[in-house]
Design a protein around this motif. Structure first.
Motif, mmCIF file in Angstrom:
data_model
loop_
_atom_site.group_PDB
_atom_site.id
_atom_site.type_symbol
_atom_site.label_atom_id
_atom_site.label_comp_id
_atom_site.label_asym_id
_atom_site.label_seq_id
_atom_site.Cartn_x
_atom_site.Cartn_y
_atom_site.Cartn_z
ATOM 1 N N GLU A 25 0.757 -1.239 -0.049
ATOM 2 C CA GLU A 25 0.034 0.132 -0.120
ATOM 3 C C GLU A 25 0.718 1.165 0.236
ATOM 4 O OE1 GLU A 25 -2.942 -0.208 3.332
ATOM 5 O OE2 GLU A 25 -3.928 -1.933 2.455
ATOM 6 N N GLN A 26 1.997 1.212 0.716
ATOM 7 C CA GLN A 26 2.720 2.463 0.830
ATOM 8 C C GLN A 26 4.497 2.196 0.800
ATOM 9 O OE1 GLN A 26 1.237 4.582 4.358
ATOM 10 N NE2 GLN A 26 0.871 6.242 2.923
ATOM 11 N N VAL A 27 5.127 3.139 0.241
ATOM 12 C CA VAL A 27 6.510 2.567 0.066
ATOM 13 C C VAL A 27 7.400 3.764 0.599
ATOM 14 C CG1 VAL A 27 5.996 1.537 -2.068
ATOM 15 C CG2 VAL A 27 6.838 3.778 -2.418
ATOM 16 N N ASP A 28 8.422 3.451 0.947
ATOM 17 C CA ASP A 28 9.256 4.511 1.630
ATOM 18 C C ASP A 28 10.150 5.227 0.600
ATOM 19 O OD1 ASP A 28 8.901 3.545 4.551
ATOM 20 O OD2 ASP A 28 9.449 1.684 3.849
ATOM 21 N N ALA A 29 10.595 4.654 -0.682
ATOM 22 C CA ALA A 29 11.281 5.632 -1.579
ATOM 23 C C ALA A 29 10.733 5.013 -2.772
ATOM 24 C CB ALA A 29 12.511 5.256 -1.562
ATOM 25 N N VAL A 30 10.918 5.822 -3.988
ATOM 26 C CA VAL A 30 10.541 5.641 -5.495
ATOM 27 C C VAL A 30 11.623 6.231 -5.985
ATOM 28 C CG1 VAL A 30 9.121 5.998 -7.490
ATOM 29 C CG2 VAL A 30 7.974 5.613 -5.013
ATOM 30 N N ILE A 31 12.264 5.677 -6.804
ATOM 31 C CA ILE A 31 13.622 5.934 -7.576
ATOM 32 C C ILE A 31 13.138 5.612 -9.107
ATOM 33 C CG2 ILE A 31 16.013 5.233 -8.316
ATOM 34 C CD1 ILE A 31 16.403 4.390 -5.355
ATOM 35 N N SER A 32 13.271 6.831 -9.983
ATOM 36 C CA SER A 32 12.872 6.555 -11.316
ATOM 37 C C SER A 32 14.059 6.831 -12.145
ATOM 38 C CB SER A 32 11.797 7.785 -11.569
ATOM 39 O OG SER A 32 11.627 7.622 -12.760
ATOM 40 N N GLY A 33 14.137 5.886 -13.428
ATOM 41 C CA GLY A 33 14.988 6.051 -14.468
ATOM 42 C C GLY A 33 14.215 6.374 -15.449
ATOM 43 N N LEU A 34 12.884 6.787 -15.568
ATOM 44 C CA LEU A 34 12.211 7.059 -16.623
ATOM 45 C C LEU A 34 12.576 8.202 -17.639
ATOM 46 C CD1 LEU A 34 8.567 6.480 -14.917
ATOM 47 C CD2 LEU A 34 9.555 4.850 -16.535
ATOM 48 N N PRO A 35 12.198 8.079 -18.773
ATOM 49 C CA PRO A 35 12.592 9.390 -19.730
ATOM 50 C C PRO A 35 11.468 10.428 -19.659
ATOM 51 C CG PRO A 35 11.762 7.623 -21.145
ATOM 52 C CD PRO A 35 11.704 7.093 -19.681
ATOM 53 N N TRP A 36 11.572 11.050 -18.755
ATOM 54 C CA TRP A 36 10.343 12.335 -18.571
ATOM 55 C C TRP A 36 10.221 13.134 -19.759
ATOM 56 C CZ3 TRP A 36 7.259 10.965 -14.562
ATOM 57 C CH2 TRP A 36 7.541 10.307 -13.557
ATOM 58 N N ALA A 37 11.262 13.497 -20.291
ATOM 59 C CA ALA A 37 11.277 14.551 -21.402
ATOM 60 C C ALA A 37 10.227 13.974 -22.635
ATOM 61 C CB ALA A 37 12.524 14.995 -21.513
ATOM 62 N N LEU A 38 10.564 12.747 -22.688
ATOM 63 C CA LEU A 38 9.763 12.185 -23.733
ATOM 64 C C LEU A 38 8.510 11.714 -23.459
ATOM 65 C CD1 LEU A 38 12.524 9.375 -24.963
ATOM 66 C CD2 LEU A 38 12.307 11.886 -25.555
ATOM 67 N N PHE A 39 7.965 12.056 -22.547
ATOM 68 C CA PHE A 39 6.413 11.660 -22.169
ATOM 69 C C PHE A 39 5.516 13.010 -22.243
ATOM 70 C CE2 PHE A 39 7.852 8.209 -18.588
ATOM 71 C CZ PHE A 39 8.026 7.695 -19.870
ATOM 72 N N PRO A 40 4.383 12.860 -22.640
ATOM 73 C CA PRO A 40 3.428 14.013 -22.848
ATOM 74 C C PRO A 40 3.170 14.587 -21.302
ATOM 75 C CG PRO A 40 2.202 11.864 -23.175
ATOM 76 C CD PRO A 40 3.691 11.736 -23.199
ATOM 77 N N GLU A 41 2.807 15.612 -21.045
ATOM 78 C CA GLU A 41 2.659 16.265 -19.776
ATOM 79 C C GLU A 41 1.460 15.352 -19.021
ATOM 80 O OE1 GLU A 41 2.127 20.472 -17.291
ATOM 81 O OE2 GLU A 41 1.991 20.366 -19.558
ATOM 82 N N ASP A 42 0.680 15.095 -19.720
ATOM 83 C CA ASP A 42 -0.347 14.365 -19.082
ATOM 84 C C ASP A 42 -0.112 12.919 -18.585
ATOM 85 O OD1 ASP A 42 -0.394 13.101 -21.572
ATOM 86 O OD2 ASP A 42 -2.635 12.898 -21.890
ATOM 87 N N LEU A 43 0.879 12.403 -19.168
ATOM 88 C CA LEU A 43 1.436 11.113 -18.318
ATOM 89 C C LEU A 43 2.337 11.292 -17.357
ATOM 90 C CD1 LEU A 43 1.683 8.033 -18.991
ATOM 91 C CD2 LEU A 43 3.412 8.341 -20.664
ATOM 92 N N GLN A 44 3.194 12.348 -17.518
ATOM 93 C CA GLN A 44 4.038 12.741 -16.504
ATOM 94 C C GLN A 44 3.099 12.982 -15.213
ATOM 95 O OE1 GLN A 44 5.935 16.498 -17.784
ATOM 96 N NE2 GLN A 44 7.602 15.286 -18.938
ATOM 97 N N ARG A 45 1.944 13.737 -15.183
ATOM 98 C CA ARG A 45 1.236 14.093 -14.185
ATOM 99 C C ARG A 45 0.516 12.810 -13.706
ATOM 100 N NH1 ARG A 45 -0.912 18.451 -17.251
ATOM 101 N NH2 ARG A 45 -2.926 16.874 -17.676
ATOM 102 N N ALA A 46 0.112 11.851 -14.633
ATOM 103 C CA ALA A 46 -0.306 10.528 -14.171
ATOM 104 C C ALA A 46 0.489 9.928 -13.137
ATOM 105 C CB ALA A 46 -1.072 9.906 -15.314
ATOM 106 N N ILE A 47 1.754 9.596 -13.592
ATOM 107 C CA ILE A 47 2.889 8.819 -12.956
ATOM 108 C C ILE A 47 3.078 9.593 -11.649
ATOM 109 C CG2 ILE A 47 5.218 7.959 -12.993
ATOM 110 C CD1 ILE A 47 5.024 7.705 -16.161
ATOM 111 N N LEU A 48 3.515 10.920 -11.614
ATOM 112 C CA LEU A 48 3.524 11.856 -10.663
ATOM 113 C C LEU A 48 2.499 11.650 -9.426
ATOM 114 C CD1 LEU A 48 5.538 14.724 -11.687
ATOM 115 C CD2 LEU A 48 6.539 12.772 -10.561
ATOM 116 N N ARG A 49 1.206 11.579 -9.868
ATOM 117 C CA ARG A 49 0.077 11.398 -8.781
ATOM 118 C C ARG A 49 0.298 9.925 -8.377
ATOM 119 N NH1 ARG A 49 -3.670 12.258 -12.379
ATOM 120 N NH2 ARG A 49 -4.190 10.343 -12.835
ATOM 121 N N GLN A 50 0.500 8.986 -9.112
ATOM 122 C CA GLN A 50 0.528 7.621 -8.552
ATOM 123 C C GLN A 50 1.325 7.479 -7.545
ATOM 124 O OE1 GLN A 50 -1.140 4.340 -9.785
ATOM 125 N NE2 GLN A 50 -2.716 6.167 -10.127
ATOM 126 N N VAL A 51 2.869 8.125 -7.985
ATOM 127 C CA VAL A 51 4.102 8.120 -6.977
ATOM 128 C C VAL A 51 3.607 8.852 -5.633
ATOM 129 C CG1 VAL A 51 6.192 9.025 -6.241
ATOM 130 C CG2 VAL A 51 5.848 7.860 -8.328
#
Length: 204
Positions: free
Chosen positions: A112-138
Motif C-alpha cells: 500500500e505504501q513505499v518508503d522510496a521511489v527511484i525513477s529512471g524514466l525518460p520524462w522529457a519524452l512523455f506528454p505532460e498528462d502522462l507525467q502528471r499521471a505517474i507523479l500522482r501515482q507516486v
C-alpha cells in the motif's frame, strides 16, 4: 562476457526496440546510481520501488544499501529487460507493467505504501498528462516521510521539456532538492529529491 558489457548489450537492444521509451544513450553510471540510492532507508524494513530500472544500474546501488529485511520492487515495461532483471537480480521483485498504474501494480502484491521511489524514466519524452499521471501515482503510494528521486541530463536542462517537468515537480511536491552535477556520468546529470507530495490539482 563481463556483467557491464552484458548490461550494455541488453540496454542497446532496448534502445533499438523502443527508442522513445528509453531516452538515454547509455545506462546510468555508478556515481549517479549511488546518488539516486541515497533516498533508500538503510535501517528498518523499508519498501523501495524503481520505475524504469532498465538494465539495473540503480538496482545494484539500491541492493547494496537496502537492509536485509527490506523489500525491493521494480516496474519495467520492456519484456526483455524484465527477463534480464529477473535473471540478474534474484532478490528483486520485477513487475512487468506501466508506471502510470503503479498503485494497482503494488496493490496486487499487497503493497500500500513505499518508503522510496527511484525513477529512471525518460520524462522529457512523455506528454505532460502522462507525467502528471505517474507523479500522482507516486505521491499516492509514498509514506509521509518517503522520498521520490529522478534525474535529468545537464545538457538538456534549458530545453522546454526539461523546464516543464521541473515546474511540474515543484507543483507536485512541497520540497524539491537539486543535487550537485554528477560529472562522472555519461552524459553529466543531476538528481531531484522530492518529498511531501502536494497532490493538488496541478499534480493530477
Amino acid at each position: 562476457m563481463t556483467q557491464p558489457f552484458h548490461d550494455l548489450r541488453v540496454f542497446l537492444g532496448a534502445v533499438r526496440r523502443q527508442p522513445a521509451a528509453v531516452g538515454a544513450i547509455a545506462p546510468s553510471g555508478p556515481a549517479l546510481a549511488g546518488l539516486l540510492a541515497t533516498v533508500v532507508p538503510s535501517t528498518g524494513a523499508p519498501t523501495v520501488v524503481e520505475l524504469g530500472p532498465g538494465t539495473g544500474s540503480a538496482t545494484k546501488a539500491v541492493q547494496r544499501r537496502i537492509p536485509a529485511g527490506g523489500r525491493h520492487l521494480a516496474v519495467e515495461l520492456d519484456g526483455t529487460l524484465v527477463e534480464h532483471l529477473r535473471s540478474t537480480y534474484p532478490r528483486l521483485d520485477v513487475v512487468h507493467g506501466d508506471a502510470s498504474e503503479l498503485g494497482k501494480l503494488l496493490a496486487d502484491r499487497g503493497v500500500e505504501q513505499v518508503d522510496a521511489v527511484i525513477s529512471g524514466l525518460p520524462w522529457a519524452l512523455f506528454p505532460e498528462d502522462l507525467q502528471r499521471a505517474i507523479l500522482r501515482q507516486v505521491g499516492a503510494v509514498l509514506t509521509p516521510a518517503g522520498a521520490f528521486t529522478t534525474f535529468a541530463y545537464v545538457h538538456a536542462l534549458g530545453m522546454k521539456q526539461a523546464r516543464r517537468f521541473r515546474a511540474l515537480l515543484d507543483r507536485s511536491f512541497d520540497e524539491v532538492i537539486v543535487s550537485r552535477v554528477v560529472w562522472a556520468n555519461v552524459p553529466p546529470a543531476i538528481s531531484y529529491v522530492c518529498r511531501r507530495p502536494t497532490m493538488g490539482d496541478d499534480a493530477g
